[in-house]
Design an enzyme around this catalytic site. Structure first.
Site, mmCIF file in Angstrom:
data_model
loop_
_atom_site.group_PDB
_atom_site.id
_atom_site.type_symbol
_atom_site.label_atom_id
_atom_site.label_comp_id
_atom_site.label_asym_id
_atom_site.label_seq_id
_atom_site.Cartn_x
_atom_site.Cartn_y
_atom_site.Cartn_z
ATOM 1 N N HIS A 364 51.547 -37.366 61.517
ATOM 2 C CA HIS A 364 50.900 -37.009 62.785
ATOM 3 C C HIS A 364 49.410 -37.292 62.831
ATOM 4 O O HIS A 364 48.759 -36.883 63.796
ATOM 5 C CB HIS A 364 51.097 -35.526 63.103
ATOM 6 C CG HIS A 364 52.494 -35.149 63.438
ATOM 7 N ND1 HIS A 364 53.000 -35.197 64.713
ATOM 8 C CD2 HIS A 364 53.506 -34.731 62.653
ATOM 9 C CE1 HIS A 364 54.264 -34.811 64.703
ATOM 10 N NE2 HIS A 364 54.598 -34.520 63.457
ATOM 11 N N LYS A 555 41.608 -29.709 75.059
ATOM 12 C CA LYS A 555 42.211 -30.049 73.764
ATOM 13 C C LYS A 555 41.296 -29.509 72.676
ATOM 14 O O LYS A 555 40.192 -29.053 72.979
ATOM 15 C CB LYS A 555 42.354 -31.563 73.622
ATOM 16 C CG LYS A 555 41.047 -32.325 73.954
ATOM 17 C CD LYS A 555 41.186 -33.820 73.777
ATOM 18 C CE LYS A 555 41.873 -34.507 74.927
ATOM 19 N NZ LYS A 555 42.999 -35.325 74.569
ATOM 20 N N ARG A 556 41.753 -29.542 71.407
ATOM 21 C CA ARG A 556 40.874 -29.114 70.329
ATOM 22 C C ARG A 556 39.551 -29.877 70.393
ATOM 23 O O ARG A 556 39.504 -31.043 70.796
ATOM 24 C CB ARG A 556 41.536 -29.355 68.967
ATOM 25 C CG ARG A 556 42.615 -28.352 68.635
ATOM 26 C CD ARG A 556 42.060 -26.933 68.532
ATOM 27 N NE ARG A 556 41.386 -26.728 67.277
ATOM 28 C CZ ARG A 556 41.865 -26.034 66.254
ATOM 29 N NH1 ARG A 556 43.044 -25.435 66.359
ATOM 30 N NH2 ARG A 556 41.179 -25.886 65.149
ATOM 31 N N LYS A 561 37.812 -36.928 69.277
ATOM 32 C CA LYS A 561 38.297 -36.821 70.655
ATOM 33 C C LYS A 561 37.165 -37.065 71.662
ATOM 34 O O LYS A 561 37.390 -37.204 72.848
ATOM 35 C CB LYS A 561 38.941 -35.463 70.886
ATOM 36 C CG LYS A 561 40.213 -35.253 70.034
ATOM 37 C CD LYS A 561 40.828 -33.894 70.292
ATOM 38 C CE LYS A 561 41.983 -33.558 69.364
ATOM 39 N NZ LYS A 561 43.252 -34.210 69.735
ATOM 40 N N THR A 663 49.599 -35.521 73.548
ATOM 41 C CA THR A 663 50.714 -35.072 74.381
ATOM 42 C C THR A 663 50.159 -34.403 75.641
ATOM 43 O O THR A 663 50.818 -34.404 76.680
ATOM 44 C CB THR A 663 51.622 -34.079 73.632
ATOM 45 O OG1 THR A 663 50.806 -33.121 72.953
ATOM 46 C CG2 THR A 663 52.484 -34.802 72.615
ATOM 47 N N LYS A 667 51.241 -34.484 79.803
ATOM 48 C CA LYS A 667 51.388 -33.322 80.686
ATOM 49 C C LYS A 667 50.542 -33.498 81.946
ATOM 50 O O LYS A 667 50.987 -33.212 83.057
ATOM 51 C CB LYS A 667 50.969 -32.039 79.953
ATOM 52 C CG LYS A 667 51.865 -31.703 78.770
ATOM 53 C CD LYS A 667 51.236 -30.662 77.829
ATOM 54 C CE LYS A 667 51.957 -30.666 76.495
ATOM 55 N NZ LYS A 667 51.193 -29.987 75.414
#
Ligand code: 26V
Length: 821
Positions: A364, A555-556, A561, A663, A667
């Protein structure tokens, strides 16, 4: 099809449900009906629902048993379930009825549902994916259950003080978890520590004996997982650590009874708290024990179930598939070998064949710092027999490698399970790869990089076992339940088939030009924006306009990111308005949510930066009606369900080649948001599905990033010198325009962005990002155009249902089938 002898007694009509809820208020909660508050009613309803789920769970079990179905066991150290009551009601199609029943009783079901604490037994994507998988497996009537740890404390809760994150303990079981079933009758004993004594059998065979171990008890708790339609109920089995009754006799005999008890109590620490990974927890003994505890409990449970119907372990892999969710449960390979060889006296070669046929591994993450390694000395202390087995696996494996590549000692060194650099460590990823018959990544790009970047030697050796399984999300939680207004519209337009076959939404394509439908679609979006706006107002006292673009990154918080890139764009817009009078066509509301790992300084600073920028932007009279920035604290599944349906623009802006899949991206798009994103992870496949006109792509490609970084040719200073906009934005940071009361607070950011080893290449993508954001601004101003793009996003996300993902795993890796009633 064979039938279960078990018959269902509990009816799902108004009368029986009402009676059962009332009964549970009295007999389970010991309250009088008039004294029950929302929370009590939630418990009573959960218990009434649990009765129904349990019946179906027994039936499902019988169905599987009757056909001797092969079963899949998902081993995961994390499950990010989110609230269970509403989801189970939704899948049982009981939501409307229960709403009615509660109204009659004088309660608001929404409030009752909101009183449930989120079980947050996971950090982020990996744990949430596991939860979506379970929903899809049950919906597809597939024999697939989850195994995990029953943490007492879930992921920390986040609160914000003066813009800084503070962590609070998440004692989620405070109110109990009425849907779960404790199964003390199925408890298992787990050995730990001790030593290995080498003995010999009467036949002269070498017989290692693991002795003098401590033991802890693993007590299972089952959470029923009901599929949509209610026909199949699988379970998530979470093990809690309990002290064994056996005393440490040595301490006990010395008369130190209290100390002996204390030792026992300490052993219950094993399931006390979820590690907030994404901070480096390797090396922590307790974490290693957790990983073994999961694996050992799971395997004992599985082998017991197997032995109830079989006696020949040669057939084990025909009835059992185990999926390793990342390397955290990689010790499964070793524990299964120990069981087969030491306990069942099966020959090593045969045992290895069985083990590999049983296990499969999903990777992952591509971040090298995230690859688990455990020191040999720690393994020797905690699991002495397992260390021996690891050495034996390694010896046999390297012998094969050396035979295949004579003289290539570098290759042997790279492929070894044990690294010799510094202190000796076991590479868990290598163990997972060697011990599995399948290794998969979670998006097309990621799976390619798993082969070329992470495991090139292993890929060369066994190319056939590497494969891709692109992630998905469950449309039940992430559309049907979280976005009822849109769900109703979709059902009106294409029928309710989409709930279990998301590709049906393709039929919406035809509506993308229909102005009546566009109006309805955007009305639903607006309703969700109003709802989120009210929430933001009530929690943060920030006024946001539902007519502004809701531009969201949830998100985290992690450098890869690139929340920072998003913030740089906000600063850029601010400067354009304030210094140059360049106003955007559409006002924007920038919404952030996400937790930073407690020990991750940079991530925590980014949270502070977002708050500081919000203070400036939200209060400047020139910008306050054009730009708003809101950081919503304590991001979790239940919040995601509020935030995602309200989004216009979804930020998926990781440096290409860093986000395995994502993911959240799916969504958001499913709920009619457009994506501004890089060519990374599953974004690539989303772009392919929705078409480039309906996706705001920007930035460098993975190959370009890789080339630049490996050639050490990234020169952020040059980028800075060549860009007026970047100079302005970084200049504003240095001039403390976003930290007027705390000079130099954010200087580190400028330094970092300009450093040649800035591995996420923020500035390289800045211009492209700003330009693309400009296109967003322009397109949003055309309501018709935007509506059309938004509809096409929802319409074309069919691929990203975990129903599709689970079908691919079932066929390609597990070889399990749907067992319908
Ligand atoms: C782990 C660590 C550990 C130590 C240092 C930093 C760090 C950073 C990230 C991680 C990731 C943990 C694994 C994980 O959650 N991966 C996510 O899995 C999702 C489901 O496959 C996928 O969509 C996300 O892209 C991926 O990040």
């Amino acid at each position: 099809m064979s039938k279960s002898s078990f018959t269902i007694k509990k009816k799902n009509d108004r009368k029986s449900l009402t009676a059962d809820i009332r009964d549970h208020v009295v007999y389970s909660l010991s309250k009088e009906a008039e004294a029950a508050n929302e929370r009590d009613m939630g418990k009573a309803l959960s218990l009434a629902l649990r009765d129904r789920l349990v019946e179906r769970m027994i039936q499902t079990r019988d169905r599987y048993r009757n056909v001797k179905a092969k079963r899949m066991y998902y081993f995961s150290i994390e499950y990010l379930l989110g609230r269970c009551l509403g989801n189970s009601l939704c899948n049982m199609e009981l939501l409307d009825l229960c709403e009615d029943i509660f109204k009659d009783m004088g309660y608001d079901l929404d409030e009752v549902r909101a009183s449930e604490r989120d079980p947050a037994l996971g950090n982020g994507g990996l744990g949430r994916l596991a939860a979506c998988f379970l929903d899809s497996l049950a919906t597809l009537d597939m024999p697939g259950c989850g195994y995990g740890i029953h943490y007492e404390y879930g992921l920390f809760r986040q609160s914000i003080h003066d813009g800084y994150q503070k962590e609070l303990a998440d004692y989620w079981m405070m109110e109990g978890m009425p849907l779960q079933l404790e199964r003390p009758d199925q408890a298992v004993i787990i050995p730990l520590y001790g030593k290995v004594v080498n003995t010999v059998t009467p036949d002269g065979d070498y017989l290692p004996m693991w002795m003098d171990w401590d033991d802890i008890i693993g007590v299972p708790y089952d959470i029923p997982i009901v599929g949509y339609g209610g026909k199949t109920v699988n379970y998530l089995r979470l093990f809690a650590a309990r002290a064994s009754q056996n005393f440490d006799m040595e301490i006990f005999n010395h008369g130190d009874y209290i100390r002996a008890v204390q030792r026992k109590v300490e052993s219950e620490m094993v399931s006390k708290v979820l590690y907030p990974t994404e901070s480096v927890s390797f090396g922590k003994e307790l974490r290693l024990v957790q990983e073994y505890f999961l694996v050992a409990c799971g395997l004992r449970d599985i082998t017991r179930r197997f032995l109830a119907q079989n006696d020949d372990f040669d057939e084990f892999a025909s009835y059992v598939a185990i999926q390793l969710n990342d390397t955290h449960p990689a010790l499964t390979v070793v524990e299964l070998m120990r069981f087969l060889v030491d306990e069942k006296r099966i020959q090593w070669g045969k045992a290895w064949e069985i083990t590999r046929a049983t296990c499969a591994y999903t990777n992952h993450t591509l971040l090298p710092e995230a690859l688990e390694q455990w020191s040999v000395s720690l393994l020797e202390k905690v699991l002495p027999r397992h260390l021996q087995i690891i050495y034996e696996i390694n010896k046999r494996f390297l012998k094969k490698v050396a035979a295949k590549y004579p003289g290539d000692s570098e290759k042997v060194r790279r492929m070894s399970l044990v690294t010799e650099s510094g202190s000796k460590k076991v590479r868990m990823a290598n163990l997972a790869v060697i011990g599995s018959h399948s290794v998969n990544g979670v998006s097309a790009l990621h799976s390619k990089l798993v082969k070329t970047r992470l495991f090139p030697d292993f890929y060369e050796l066994e190319p056939g076992k590497f494969n891709n399984k692109t992630n998905g999300v469950t449309p039940r939680r992430w559309l049907l339940k979280s976005n009822p207004v849109l769900a109703r519209l979709l059902t009106d337009a294409v029928g309710k088939e989409w709930i279990t076959d998301l590709s049906v939404l393709k039929r919406l394509d035809a509506y993308a030009q229909d102005s009546e439908f566009k109006a309805l679609f955007m009305k639903a979006k607006r309703e969700n924006k109003v709802r989120l706006g009210n929430f933001i107002h009530s929690t943060l006292s920030i006024n946001v306009s539902p007519d502004s673009i809701f531009d969201i990154q949830a998100k985290r918080i992690h450098e890869y990111k690139r929340q920072l890139l998003n913030v740089l764009h906000i600063m850029h817009m601010y400067i354009q308005i304030v210094d140059h009078g360049n106003e955007p066509l559409s006002p924007r509301t920038f919404i952030f949510a996400g937790k930073a790992a407690p020990g991750y300084w940079e991530a925590k600073q980014i949270i502070k930066l977002i708050h500081s920028v919000a203070d400036v932007v939200n209060n400047n009279p020139r910008t306050k009606d054009l730009l708003k920035v809101a950081f919503i604290p304590d991001y979790r599944v239940s919040l995601a369900e509020k935030i995602i349906p309200a989004c216009d623009l979804s930020e998926q802006i990781s440096t290409a080649g860093t986000e395995a899949s994502g993911t959240g991206n799916m969504k958001f798009a499913m709920n009619g948001a457009l994506t501004i994103g890089t060519y990374d992870g599953a974004n690539i496949e989303m772009l392919e599905e929705v078409g480039e006109d309906n996706f705001y792509l920007f930035g460098l490609r993975q190959e370009e990033v890789e080339q630049t970084l490996t050639a050490h040719s990234y020169r952020p200073r040059e980028v800075y010198n060549n860009s007026f906009e970047i100079r302005q934005v970084l200049g504003a940071i240095l001039e403390n325009r976003f930290s007027p009361d705390d000079h130099d607070l954010f200087r580190w950011i400028v330094d970092k962005l300009l450093a040649e080893n800035e591995q996420y290449m923020h500035l390289a993508d800045f211009q492209s990002y700003i330009n693309t954001q400009g296109m967003v601004d322009k397109d949003y101003a055309s309501k018709q155009l935007w509506a059309q793009k938004a509809i096409l996003n929802t319409a074309r996300m069919g691929k990203f249902s975990t129903d599709r993902t689970m079908q691919e795993y079932a066929e390609g890796i597990w070889n399990i089938k749907s067992i319908k009633g």
